[in-house]
Structures are given as C-alpha cells and as structure tokens.
Design a protein around this motif. Structure first.
Motif, PDB file in Angstrom:
ATOM      1  N   LEU A 236     -26.071  -4.065 -41.119  1.00 40.56           N
ATOM      2  CA  LEU A 236     -26.224  -5.054 -42.189  1.00 40.56           C
ATOM      3  C   LEU A 236     -24.907  -5.539 -42.787  1.00 40.56           C
ATOM      4  CD1 LEU A 236     -29.017  -6.196 -43.263  1.00 40.56           C
ATOM      5  CD2 LEU A 236     -29.165  -4.211 -41.768  1.00 40.56           C
ATOM      6  N   PRO A 237     -23.896  -4.682 -42.969  1.00 38.03           N
ATOM      7  CA  PRO A 237     -22.638  -5.210 -43.520  1.00 38.03           C
ATOM      8  C   PRO A 237     -22.008  -6.303 -42.662  1.00 38.03           C
ATOM      9  CG  PRO A 237     -22.703  -2.838 -43.754  1.00 38.03           C
ATOM     10  CD  PRO A 237     -23.879  -3.212 -42.879  1.00 38.03           C
ATOM     11  N   SER A 238     -22.285  -6.298 -41.360  1.00 36.48           N
ATOM     12  CA  SER A 238     -21.737  -7.352 -40.506  1.00 36.48           C
ATOM     13  C   SER A 238     -22.501  -8.665 -40.680  1.00 36.48           C
ATOM     14  CB  SER A 238     -21.775  -6.919 -39.035  1.00 36.48           C
ATOM     15  OG  SER A 238     -23.104  -6.919 -38.527  1.00 36.48           O
ATOM     16  N   LEU A 239     -23.749  -8.584 -41.121  1.00 36.21           N
ATOM     17  CA  LEU A 239     -24.549  -9.786 -41.354  1.00 36.21           C
ATOM     18  C   LEU A 239     -24.317 -10.355 -42.750  1.00 36.21           C
ATOM     19  CD1 LEU A 239     -27.919  -8.601 -39.737  1.00 36.21           C
ATOM     20  CD2 LEU A 239     -26.178 -10.078 -38.716  1.00 36.21           C
ATOM     21  N   TYR A 240     -23.873  -9.501 -43.663  1.00 34.79           N
ATOM     22  CA  TYR A 240     -23.569  -9.909 -45.037  1.00 34.79           C
ATOM     23  C   TYR A 240     -22.148  -9.425 -45.380  1.00 34.79           C
ATOM     24  CZ  TYR A 240     -28.587 -10.792 -45.414  1.00 34.79           C
ATOM     25  OH  TYR A 240     -29.874 -11.267 -45.220  1.00 34.79           O
ATOM     26  N   PRO A 241     -21.130 -10.003 -44.738  1.00 38.28           N
ATOM     27  CA  PRO A 241     -19.765  -9.476 -44.859  1.00 38.28           C
ATOM     28  C   PRO A 241     -19.155  -9.564 -46.248  1.00 38.28           C
ATOM     29  CG  PRO A 241     -19.759 -11.590 -43.710  1.00 38.28           C
ATOM     30  CD  PRO A 241     -21.199 -11.178 -43.835  1.00 38.28           C
ATOM     31  N   ASN A 242     -19.706 -10.401 -47.101  1.00 39.70           N
ATOM     32  CA  ASN A 242     -19.149 -10.561 -48.442  1.00 39.70           C
ATOM     33  C   ASN A 242     -19.960  -9.815 -49.505  1.00 39.70           C
ATOM     34  OD1 ASN A 242     -17.092 -12.349 -47.521  1.00 39.70           O
ATOM     35  ND2 ASN A 242     -18.615 -13.993 -47.423  1.00 39.70           N
ATOM     36  N   GLU A 243     -20.827  -8.930 -49.047  1.00 43.16           N
ATOM     37  CA  GLU A 243     -21.671  -8.178 -49.971  1.00 43.16           C
ATOM     38  C   GLU A 243     -21.539  -6.682 -49.715  1.00 43.16           C
ATOM     39  OE1 GLU A 243     -25.723  -9.578 -49.925  1.00 43.16           O
ATOM     40  OE2 GLU A 243     -25.116 -11.635 -49.459  1.00 43.16           O
ATOM     41  N   THR A 244     -22.029  -5.898 -50.669  1.00 43.13           N
ATOM     42  CA  THR A 244     -21.961  -4.437 -50.555  1.00 43.13           C
ATOM     43  C   THR A 244     -23.315  -3.790 -50.311  1.00 43.13           C
ATOM     44  OG1 THR A 244     -22.147  -4.155 -52.938  1.00 43.13           O
ATOM     45  CG2 THR A 244     -19.923  -4.305 -52.013  1.00 43.13           C
ATOM     46  N   GLY A 245     -24.423  -4.571 -50.471  1.00 48.34           N
ATOM     47  CA  GLY A 245     -25.736  -3.947 -50.331  1.00 48.34           C
ATOM     48  C   GLY A 245     -25.889  -2.846 -51.363  1.00 48.34           C
TER      49      GLY A 245
END
Length: 249
Positions: A236-245
């Motif tokens: 998931l971090p690669s799909l949302y690179p500007n977020e921390t989840g």
C-alpha cells in the motif's frame, strides 16, 4: 474468461481505505460477475479513500454477488456518521483519514453510506459450513450464542488459539478446542499477518487469516475458497506514496 475462473468464492481481507489496492487486486484476480465476493470487514480507516471505498462497494453490490462483514473500524465509522461520536482511539488509528475523506461529500452520500454500513453482517455461514467473521468469537457454541456481540469484530483469542494448538492433538481428543470443531473452515481478518513476519494469508488449524496488513506496510489479499490460490495488490505505501496510512510517522 477461463472456466477455472468461473463460479469462484473469493474472500477479501481488510481494505482500510485503500481503493487503489482493491481495484488492482480485482484486476489481478480477474474478478467477474460469476464470482461470489466475501469481504471480511474494516473497509475504512487508514489510507485516504475510505469514503471512496464504501462508494465503490455500494456500486459493486449492484452487479456482483457480495457479502459484507462488519469490522471494528466500520463500527466506529457508524458511530461517527450516525451520532457524531469521535472515539479517541478511532481518531488516532485511522479515523482522522476517514473523516477527511468525507469532508467534501454531501449529507445525502453520508446517509447512503451509513445505511450500507448498518446492513453489514456480523458473520456469515455458507452452505459448506464455513464461517466468515471479522475477528472471532469466544462461545463454545458458536457466534450465535456469543454473550458479547463486540467479540465479532474485536476477539483475537480464536486466532491465537488456532495458532498455538499443538499439531499432535487430534481433533477427536477432548483437549482439542471445541470452537474449531463447529465449522469446516473459519475465515477472519482483524489481526495483520505482518505481526508474525508473514505477508500472505496464514492458516492455523482450520482458521484462515486474510488480513495481510494493507493498513500498514503490507498488501491487500484475496483467497479462492476452493483452491486456496491467493492474489495480492502491491504494498500500500507504494500505491499511496505521499501518505502514511496507519503506520507511525
């Protein structure tokens, strides 16, 4: 579509606002209207698209055979959408991102989502006596006899027990956990397999854990009930690179 992909039952783990992972996963699994889809809960709280995930699922249910199990994060979201309750633990564990995903949406959409969330099931038992539940249950007589309904979305003892049962104990033994004998197989989410250093679905006795840590640094997974074939999204971090989840900053 290949015959091997027809009439499958696919079990999907915890999504946690990762719509990009869900659509990628469905592409990789070649999901069609012939498949039955069973979602194990926790659709919100984590990545930035919680409201969009719910919107997607509402539309999906119009064209596909779907069963939606309610998770603990979904219960928190229901409290917020219905009563404006902001649980401090929820807010710190993904609730903030869920609230932000609804900021620009009209009240009519929020009410439609609330109606959808409220219709979710605490658990489901299929024709082959397989149980699908977000977390677990503590009653030796099954979830229908559960004293505390919160266990459906919070209990971890079922999974911990399944992981620690000595393989030398036969199912006929009086020492074998009675809860595990009630169903052919049990499918859960709730406890990320990343906690055990594993990034694919795990099995303990007849219990399958499909939560592979999509809220954190893991992937979103689905499993074919019959063949046990697994499909996964990218991390998931690669799909949302500007977020921390739900990862710590």
């Amino acid at each position: 579509m290949e015959k091997a992909n027809m009439n499958r039952t696919l079990v999907i783990g915890d999504i946690h606002g990762g719509l990009k992972a869900l659509t990628q996963l469905f592409e990789r699994a070649e999901v069609s209207t012939n498949d039955r889809l069973i979602f194990l809960g926790d659709y919100v709280d984590g990545w930035s698209e919680s409201a969009q995930v719910i919107d997607y699922l509402i539309q999906l249910a119009q064209t596909h055979s779907c069963i939606f199990i309610k998770g603990n994060h979904d219960a928190w979201c229901i409290d917020w959408l219905s009563e404006g309750i902001i649980d401090e633990v929820w807010f710190a564990h993904g609730g903030k991102s869920t609230m932000e995903s609804y900021q620009q949406l009209p009240d009519s959409v929020k009410q439609a989502h609330l109606k959808f969330l409220r219709k979710m099931k605490d658990y489901h038992v299929d024709e082959q006596n397989n149980l699908f539940i977000h977390a677990g249950f503590s009653s030796m007589h099954g979830p229908e006899k559960e004293r505390y309904s919160s266990n459906y979305s919070w209990d971890r003892t079922l999974w911990e027990m399944a992981l620690t049962v000595d393989s030398k104990i036969h199912q006929d033994s009086p020492r074998y956990p009675k809860r595990l004998l009630l169903y052919h197989e049990i499918y859960i989410g709730h406890t990320p397999t990343l906690y055990y250093g594993v990034n694919v679905p795990m099995q303990g006795c007849n219990v399958w854990n499909i939560d592979t840590g999509a809220a954190f640094t893991g992937k979103l997974s689905c499993l074919d009930l019959q063949t046990k074939k697994v499909w996964q999204s990218d991390v998931l971090p690669s799909l949302y690179p500007n977020e921390t989840g739900r990862n710590k900053n």
